[in-house]
Enzyme design. Structure first.
Site, PDB file in Angstrom:
ATOM      1  N   ASP A 133       0.771  -1.242   0.000  1.00  0.00           N
ATOM      2  CA  ASP A 133       0.000   0.000   0.000  1.00  0.00           C
ATOM      3  C   ASP A 133       0.805   1.296   0.000  1.00  0.00           C
ATOM      4  OD1 ASP A 133      -2.481   1.327  -0.039  1.00  0.00           O
ATOM      5  OD2 ASP A 133      -2.481   1.565   2.126  1.00  0.00           O
ATOM      6  N   CYS A 190     -26.709  -4.798  -9.027  1.00  0.00           N
ATOM      7  CA  CYS A 190     -26.692  -4.247  -7.662  1.00  0.00           C
ATOM      8  C   CYS A 190     -26.022  -2.877  -7.637  1.00  0.00           C
ATOM      9  CB  CYS A 190     -25.958  -5.206  -6.733  1.00  0.00           C
ATOM     10  SG  CYS A 190     -25.812  -4.622  -5.031  1.00  0.00           S
ATOM     11  N   CYS A 197     -23.675   5.754  -0.282  1.00  0.00           N
ATOM     12  CA  CYS A 197     -22.638   6.762  -0.061  1.00  0.00           C
ATOM     13  C   CYS A 197     -23.236   8.100   0.392  1.00  0.00           C
ATOM     14  CB  CYS A 197     -21.824   6.970  -1.334  1.00  0.00           C
ATOM     15  SG  CYS A 197     -20.503   8.197  -1.146  1.00  0.00           S
ATOM     16  N   CYS A 240     -14.414   5.528   6.331  1.00  0.00           N
ATOM     17  CA  CYS A 240     -15.835   5.224   6.162  1.00  0.00           C
ATOM     18  C   CYS A 240     -15.947   3.819   5.586  1.00  0.00           C
ATOM     19  CB  CYS A 240     -16.477   6.240   5.213  1.00  0.00           C
ATOM     20  SG  CYS A 240     -18.232   5.936   4.862  1.00  0.00           S
ATOM     21  N   CYS A 247     -22.276  -4.483   0.933  1.00  0.00           N
ATOM     22  CA  CYS A 247     -22.086  -5.387  -0.203  1.00  0.00           C
ATOM     23  C   CYS A 247     -22.679  -6.764   0.094  1.00  0.00           C
ATOM     24  CB  CYS A 247     -20.608  -5.519  -0.538  1.00  0.00           C
ATOM     25  SG  CYS A 247     -20.290  -6.632  -1.933  1.00  0.00           S
TER      26      CYS A 247
END
Length: 344
Positions: A133, A190, A197, A240, A247
């Protein structure tokens, strides 16, 4: 390659605690560079200048390390035990993204990657580089190319046998392994992640405007947040999880194996967090990814949460910071006081 097989590599990675392994070529995502270029040109990266600074490397894993012949992508689960959105109703407390409630995943995943990498060198020879990352590597497109999962409409990686709650690590190696079949999207019709959001950060499916994303606003964005977005942040003080949490594929999410990802504390009180000075902040979040944003940005977020709480009892807490040395903190304090209907 000293007789090392791909099956042995996968078995060893699973023994180390990873939940899924896939392999792709460094040039497996030729379209990534163009997508990144368009994203940057649209300014959707906001203040994340580091994305543009190493655009060439980020857009092409082959350019990052030309000697690499295989990219081993690994997934590690941090699936929460409870509902990560439950805390949004507790307005006097701050909600921290699931991934940041325990120890810093950068340290834990990299440690596991290095152990696997050392084993790989011992067994197969060659050279390696490991990434978690912090390097110019587009982990999610590479993970999809390696068959781990796909980038959903929220742009995060998810899998039919993983769910949404995974960290990604990469081992670049000069060894050659047979690549896996890339995964394709199984999002279907979906739109749960787009609809949930709070700030409407998705201009379209599979597209994210980071400048409106609460994770970006509370972690990457420096200075005051636009007033039109502050109310949408609610009591989220670091990151968040909404688009991940809703999901449907999470019904197949694998359990986290690493105890270090378990929450260190319950939901923290906003009043307590607002009073943190630099030393208190560093002590409180030692070993946590939260430490990277510093006291000022964190307390700014806490003050937005106080302003959104609807609790007049927290107004004096905010009022105590209207003269803070950091301009963004002072601005957030004044906004919170006004929001709670108090005069300074």
């Amino acid at each position: 390659m000293k007789g090392l097989t791909k099956e042995q590599l996968v078995a060893r990675a699973l023994e180390e605690g990873f939940v899924k392994v896939g392999i792709c070529r460094p040039d497996a995502v030729p379209e990534a560079a163009g997508r990144l270029r368009a994203y940057l040109a649209a300014g959707r990266h906001g203040q994340m200048g580091w994305m543009a600074e190493r655009e060439g490397w980020r857009g092409s894993a082959a350019a990052l390390w030309p000697e690499a012949r295989s990219v081993i992508m690994l997934a590690e689960a941090y699936t929460p035990e409870g509902d990560p959105m439950a805390g949004l109703a507790q307005r006097d407390r701050g909600v921290i993204s699931v991934y940041a409630q325990g120890k810093d995943y950068h340290d834990l995943v990299k440690r596991r990657l290095k152990r696997l990498g050392r084993w790989l060198i011992d067994q197969g020879g060659g050279e390696i580089k490991v990434f978690v990352d912090t390097a110019p590597v587009m982990e999610k497109p590479l993970a999809q190319a390696a068959g781990l999962g796909w980038q959903g409409k929220h742009t995060n990686l998810l899998g039919r046998d993983l769910g949404s709650w995974v960290f990604l690590g990469a081992i670049f190696t000069t060894l050659e392994f047979a690549p896996d079949e890339p995964e394709v999207s199984h999002c279907g019709t979906c739109t749960a992640c787009l609809d949930i959001c709070p700030t409407r950060a998705f201009p379209a499916p599979y597209q994210l405007d980071a400048r409106r994303c609460i994770s970006y606003l509370t972690i990457e964005h420096r200075g005051p947040v636009d007033t039109e977005l502050r109310g949408c942040i609610g009591n989220r003080i670091y990151g968040c999880d909404d688009c991940l949490a809703v999901c449907p594929w999470n019904k197949f999410a694998v359990a986290a194996k690493e105890i270090g990802y378990q929450p260190k504390h319950g939901l923290p009180e906003l009043a307590e967090l607002a009073r943190l000075d630099d030393t208190g902040f560093r002590d409180r979040f030692a070993g946590s990814p939260i430490k990277r944003i510093g006291r000022d940005r964190f307390v700014r977020n806490v003050l937005y949460a106080i302003g959104n709480s609807g609790l007049p009892k927290l107004a004096p807490v905010a009022a105590g910071l209207v003269e803070d040395a950091d301009p963004a903190v002072a601005d957030a304090a004044r906004w919170a006081v006004a929001r709670l209907g108090r005069s300074i």
